[in-house]
Write a protein that holds these residues in place. Structure first.
Motif: not given
Length: 396
Positions: A378-387
């Motif tokens: 999630y960090l590398n995919l910029n998925m803020g909510k999931q991260f």
């Protein structure tokens, strides 16, 4: 000279007194045995006689009466059991073993040469013939105590049964070669050693137990566990390989063999073993998954992912197949240059995501495995909510 004569006279009187006491107690015991009542009193007379002086311990007449007294006790209880009268089964089996112990002690004396150097065996033939009828009860005692969960006592009875083959008392019966039950008894004795968590007892009769082909796989498992407890890695692996060779799909040998090779970084042997397993069964989910793990450990990520996909196609409910594929994609991404291959890095993490999310759903309790993996994805995919959710979970 007079003193010497007095000393000799005293010794003669003492010897006569001892001999008279011995004859008296032997006579009392024989009278009791003839009456057939309270025969345990006859045994008590003989054991007391043996305790009085060591000289009696070399007198086979004393042992012969002792044996007869125990035999009569045994026969009395045996008859009651046959008539289905209530009796203490454990006591009966204890008496059985006691009977054999006394008989073997008598036989040892019986086989000694006399003062002329000659051997005159009086009791062996009759006693051996008698005891061979009762010997199966040592086996039944072993299985009885196994059912009761008393593995220590069961072991002792199994050992007593097998020990008969070593005793000169039963030499004419050639039990080592003619008793077909010996390997089975050795198996149960080995099992009892295993259940006591005692590797030495487990290994004592392993060679004989392995002759019981119907239970060979189980015996090899007990032997392997004993080798493991003794920290004998070479013999542990040797036993696992033997078990794997005779039972490739047994769920004990192959997984532990692979665990050992993988834990010691011996991936080439692990790969060779899993290829051997696949030659036996090319459609085994276990073997295919094991190979995907080995290939992952060897850094052959694409091959590992391909095999994980094969396993998933066969069974989409196996959590670890998803984990293997997901973590293989993550490792592929980590090998890429984060700036020069930025697009490829993102694509690789995108490929890892569905595998790891599926793994999380199938194995929610394995947070220590999917948590850090999804954090990185999630960090590398910029998925803020999931991260943020994963970050919060990991901090709890």
């Amino acid at each position: 000279m007079k003193d010497i004569r007095i000393c000799c006279l005293v010794l003669a009187i003492m010897a006569f007194s001892m001999s008279w006491a011995q004859r008296k107690e032997l006579g009392q015991a024989r009278t009791i045995l003839k009456s057939g009542k309270k025969v345990e009193e006859a045994e008590k007379l003989m054991t007391n006689l043996l305790k009085k002086d060591t000289v009696y311990r070399n007198n086979k007449r004393v042992y012969a009466v002792w044996y007869e007294s125990v035999l009569m006790q045994y026969q009395a209880i045996n008859e009651k059991l046959y008539m289905k009268q209530k009796q203490d089964t454990a006591q009966f089996y204890n008496l059985t073993r006691h009977l054999f112990t006394v008989a073997e002690a008598l036989d040892s004396l019986d086989a000694r040469p006399n003062y002329k150097g000659k051997v005159n065996i009086e009791y062996r033939k009759e006693n051996a013939e008698q005891l061979m009828k009762y010997r199966p009860n040592l086996y039944y005692a072993c299985t009885y105590f196994i059912r009761k969960g008393d593995y220590k006592k069961a072991y002792e009875y199994g050992e007593a049964y097998m020990d008969c083959a070593r005793q000169p008392l039963f030499a004419d019966y050639r039990l080592d070669s003619l008793d077909a039950r010996m390997p089975e008894v050795a198996y149960w004795t080995t099992y009892c050693g295993y259940r006591q968590n005692d590797p030495v007892l487990t290994l004592r009769y392993r060679h004989l137990a392995l002759r019981d082909t119907a239970r060979r796989e189980s015996t090899l498992q007990f032997v392997a566990e004993a080798r493991r407890l003794l920290k004998d890695d070479s013999l542990y692996v040797e036993t696992l390989r033997e078990g794997f060779g005779c039972a490739p799909e047994n769920n004990y040998f192959f997984p532990r063999l692979m665990d050992f090779y993988n834990a010691h970084g011996d991936y080439q042997r692990a790969l060779s073993t899993v290829d051997e397993a696949l030659r036996h069964n090319s459609r085994s989910e276990l073997f295919l998954f094991a190979k995907s793990t080995v290939l992952f450990n060897m850094g052959r990520y694409d091959e590992s992912i391909a095999l994980s996909d094969t396993v998933i196609a066969m069974n989409d409910s196996l959590p670890d197949a998803y984990y293997n594929a997901g973590i293989a994609y993550i490792n592929k991404a980590l090998k890429l240059h984060p700036l020069r291959e930025k697009k490829q890095v993102r694509q690789t993490y995108m490929m890892a995501r569905p595998y790891m999310e599926r793994y999380r759903r199938l194995a929610p309790q394995q947070k220590q495995k999917w948590g850090p993996a999804l954090y990185r994805i999630y960090l590398n995919l910029n998925m803020g909510k999931q991260f943020d959710e994963i970050d919060r979970l990991l901090k709890q």
